[in-house]
Design an enzyme around this catalytic site. Structure first.
Site, mmCIF file in Angstrom:
data_model
loop_
_atom_site.group_PDB
_atom_site.id
_atom_site.type_symbol
_atom_site.label_atom_id
_atom_site.label_comp_id
_atom_site.label_asym_id
_atom_site.label_seq_id
_atom_site.Cartn_x
_atom_site.Cartn_y
_atom_site.Cartn_z
ATOM 1 N N HIS A 14 28.250 49.717 36.880
ATOM 2 C CA HIS A 14 28.957 50.168 38.087
ATOM 3 C C HIS A 14 29.431 51.612 37.905
ATOM 4 C CE1 HIS A 14 29.246 45.853 39.036
ATOM 5 N NE2 HIS A 14 29.434 46.232 40.284
ATOM 6 N N LYS B 162 35.330 52.039 39.040
ATOM 7 C CA LYS B 162 35.595 50.588 39.141
ATOM 8 C C LYS B 162 36.691 50.195 38.155
ATOM 9 C CE LYS B 162 33.500 46.008 39.242
ATOM 10 N NZ LYS B 162 34.270 45.604 40.415
HETATM 11 P P1 NAD Z 1 39.214 51.186 45.817
HETATM 12 O O1 NAD Z 1 40.052 51.429 44.602
HETATM 13 O O2 NAD Z 1 38.351 52.272 46.350
HETATM 14 O O3 NAD Z 1 40.119 50.651 47.033
HETATM 15 C C1 NAD Z 1 41.142 49.742 46.887
HETATM 16 C C2 NAD Z 1 42.194 50.051 47.948
HETATM 17 O O4 NAD Z 1 43.198 49.041 47.895
HETATM 18 C C3 NAD Z 1 42.892 51.402 47.716
HETATM 19 O O5 NAD Z 1 42.952 52.128 48.931
HETATM 20 C C4 NAD Z 1 44.277 51.006 47.239
HETATM 21 O O6 NAD Z 1 45.296 51.944 47.601
HETATM 22 C C5 NAD Z 1 44.462 49.676 47.950
HETATM 23 N N1 NAD Z 1 45.464 48.809 47.315
HETATM 24 C C6 NAD Z 1 45.789 48.694 46.001
HETATM 25 N N2 NAD Z 1 46.783 47.808 45.833
HETATM 26 C C7 NAD Z 1 47.087 47.350 47.074
HETATM 27 C C8 NAD Z 1 48.043 46.431 47.573
HETATM 28 N N3 NAD Z 1 48.890 45.812 46.741
HETATM 29 N N4 NAD Z 1 48.087 46.172 48.899
HETATM 30 C C9 NAD Z 1 47.240 46.798 49.760
HETATM 31 N N5 NAD Z 1 46.321 47.711 49.345
HETATM 32 C C10 NAD Z 1 46.246 47.977 48.019
HETATM 33 O O7 NAD Z 1 38.324 49.907 45.431
HETATM 34 P P2 NAD Z 1 37.010 49.376 46.156
HETATM 35 O O8 NAD Z 1 35.797 49.925 45.484
HETATM 36 O O9 NAD Z 1 37.154 49.527 47.635
HETATM 37 O O10 NAD Z 1 37.073 47.822 45.777
HETATM 38 C C11 NAD Z 1 38.169 47.031 46.160
HETATM 39 C C12 NAD Z 1 38.018 45.642 45.534
HETATM 40 O O11 NAD Z 1 36.842 44.997 46.089
HETATM 41 C C13 NAD Z 1 37.789 45.665 44.014
HETATM 42 O O12 NAD Z 1 38.434 44.563 43.433
HETATM 43 C C14 NAD Z 1 36.287 45.527 43.885
HETATM 44 O O13 NAD Z 1 35.867 44.988 42.652
HETATM 45 C C15 NAD Z 1 35.997 44.590 45.026
HETATM 46 N N6 NAD Z 1 34.625 44.602 45.551
HETATM 47 C C16 NAD Z 1 34.143 43.392 45.945
HETATM 48 C C17 NAD Z 1 32.890 43.318 46.515
HETATM 49 C C18 NAD Z 1 32.385 41.977 46.992
HETATM 50 O O14 NAD Z 1 31.243 41.885 47.505
HETATM 51 N N7 NAD Z 1 33.182 40.909 46.859
HETATM 52 C C19 NAD Z 1 32.105 44.474 46.662
HETATM 53 C C20 NAD Z 1 32.644 45.698 46.267
HETATM 54 C C21 NAD Z 1 33.915 45.754 45.721
#
Ligand code: NAD
Length: 228
Positions: A135, A139
């Site tokens: 990744h 991440k």
């Molecule tokens: P990112 O770090 O770009 O975004 C996360 C966002 O959540 C940020 O804007 C952050 O400020 C916010 N955040 C953090 N703590 C928070 C809280 N307590 N309340 C509300 N918002 C909060 O990360 P990303 O790449 O967008 O990924 C987010 C999550 O999704 C990760 O856990 C990632 O592994 C997961 N993900 C899952 C899939 C899937 O298909 N299930 C795919 C991609 C990413």
């Protein structure tokens, strides 16, 4: 015309949040009625939605479950990296609420889950297995939730106790790559999925959000949503 599914998006300012917002604009059956990110209270805004989609951080899960239970709203949880205790919180909430909890929303990865189970059944314990995931450098969790799901599938299918080796690589801007390797005497099978864009996860999450409305309480996977 079918009314739109009203969505609260949690983690809206993140990479996945922005991708969901972009995709939702082109989806006539979805209306993002509220957005939350770090520091925003979830409780006051959840009441106006039909379902909440979470792509934030594992530590947000307490507040998300509390708000969803208070207003009895279904959840689509895409966030990964939860502790055992946090996973238990999700399982407890699913006794009362319908929840889709998926480490990966892409169709291709869910087919990879299916193929991994099938290959493990056919090879049995004569072949050893390992997982490699790659990744982008930003991440936060390692190994990825998808790699953990693959490991759980292998452990359950092969009925083994010990943890399987997972190699995590963090480099460049790679959206997500997962390989399962089966090695046996004189041969080796590799199953690889490569995600080219985050849109595949966003599309799956919106599909799950439409699907979960009206379902009985329970913890559902993306394989349930896709009927795999
Ligand atoms: P990112 O770090 O770009 O975004 C996360 C966002 O959540 C940020 O804007 C952050 O400020 C916010 N955040 C953090 N703590 C928070 C809280 N307590 N309340 C509300 N918002 C909060 O990360 P990303 O790449 O967008 O990924 C987010 C999550 O999704 C990760 O856990 C990632 O592994 C997961 N993900 C899952 C899939 C899937 O298909 N299930 C795919 C991609 C990413």
């Amino acid at each position: 015309m079918k009314p739109s599914t009203r969505v609260l998006l949690i983690g809206a300012a993140g990479r996945m949040g922005k991708t969901v917002l972009d995709l939702a604009r082109t989806d006539g059956e979805i209306e993002i009625v509220a957005q939350c990110d770090l520091g925003d209270a979830i409780q006051p805004v959840i009441k106006n939605c039909d379902v909440a989609i979470d792509f934030s951080h594992a530590d947000a899960i307490d507040e998300i479950c509390r708000a969803a239970l208070h207003d009895h709203k279904p959840l689509v949880i895409g966030t990964t990296g939860h502790s055992q205790q946090q996973r238990r919180k999700i399982e407890d909430a699913a006794q009362v609420l319908p929840i889709v909890f998926a480490s990966n929303f892409s169709v291709g990865v869910n087919v990879l889950f299916w193929l991994t189970r099938k290959a493990a059944e056919l090879f049995g314990r004569d072949f050893s297995s390992q997982i490699i995931e790659t990744h982008h450098k930003m991440k936060k969790d390692a190994p990825s939730g998808t790699a953990k799901t693959l490991a759980e599938i292998l452990k359950a299918t092969l009925k083994i106790e010990n943890d399987l080796p997972i190699q995590s690589i963090r480099e460049g801007e790679i959206v997500g790559e997962h390989t399962v390797i089966f090695s046996g005497p004189g041969e080796r099978l590799e199953l690889t999925h490569r995600a080219a864009s985050r849109e595949i996860f966003a599309r799956g999450a919106l599909r799950a959000a439409k699907w979960i409305i009206g379902k009985p309480p329970g913890l559902y996977s993306m394989q349930d949503v896709l009927g795999l």
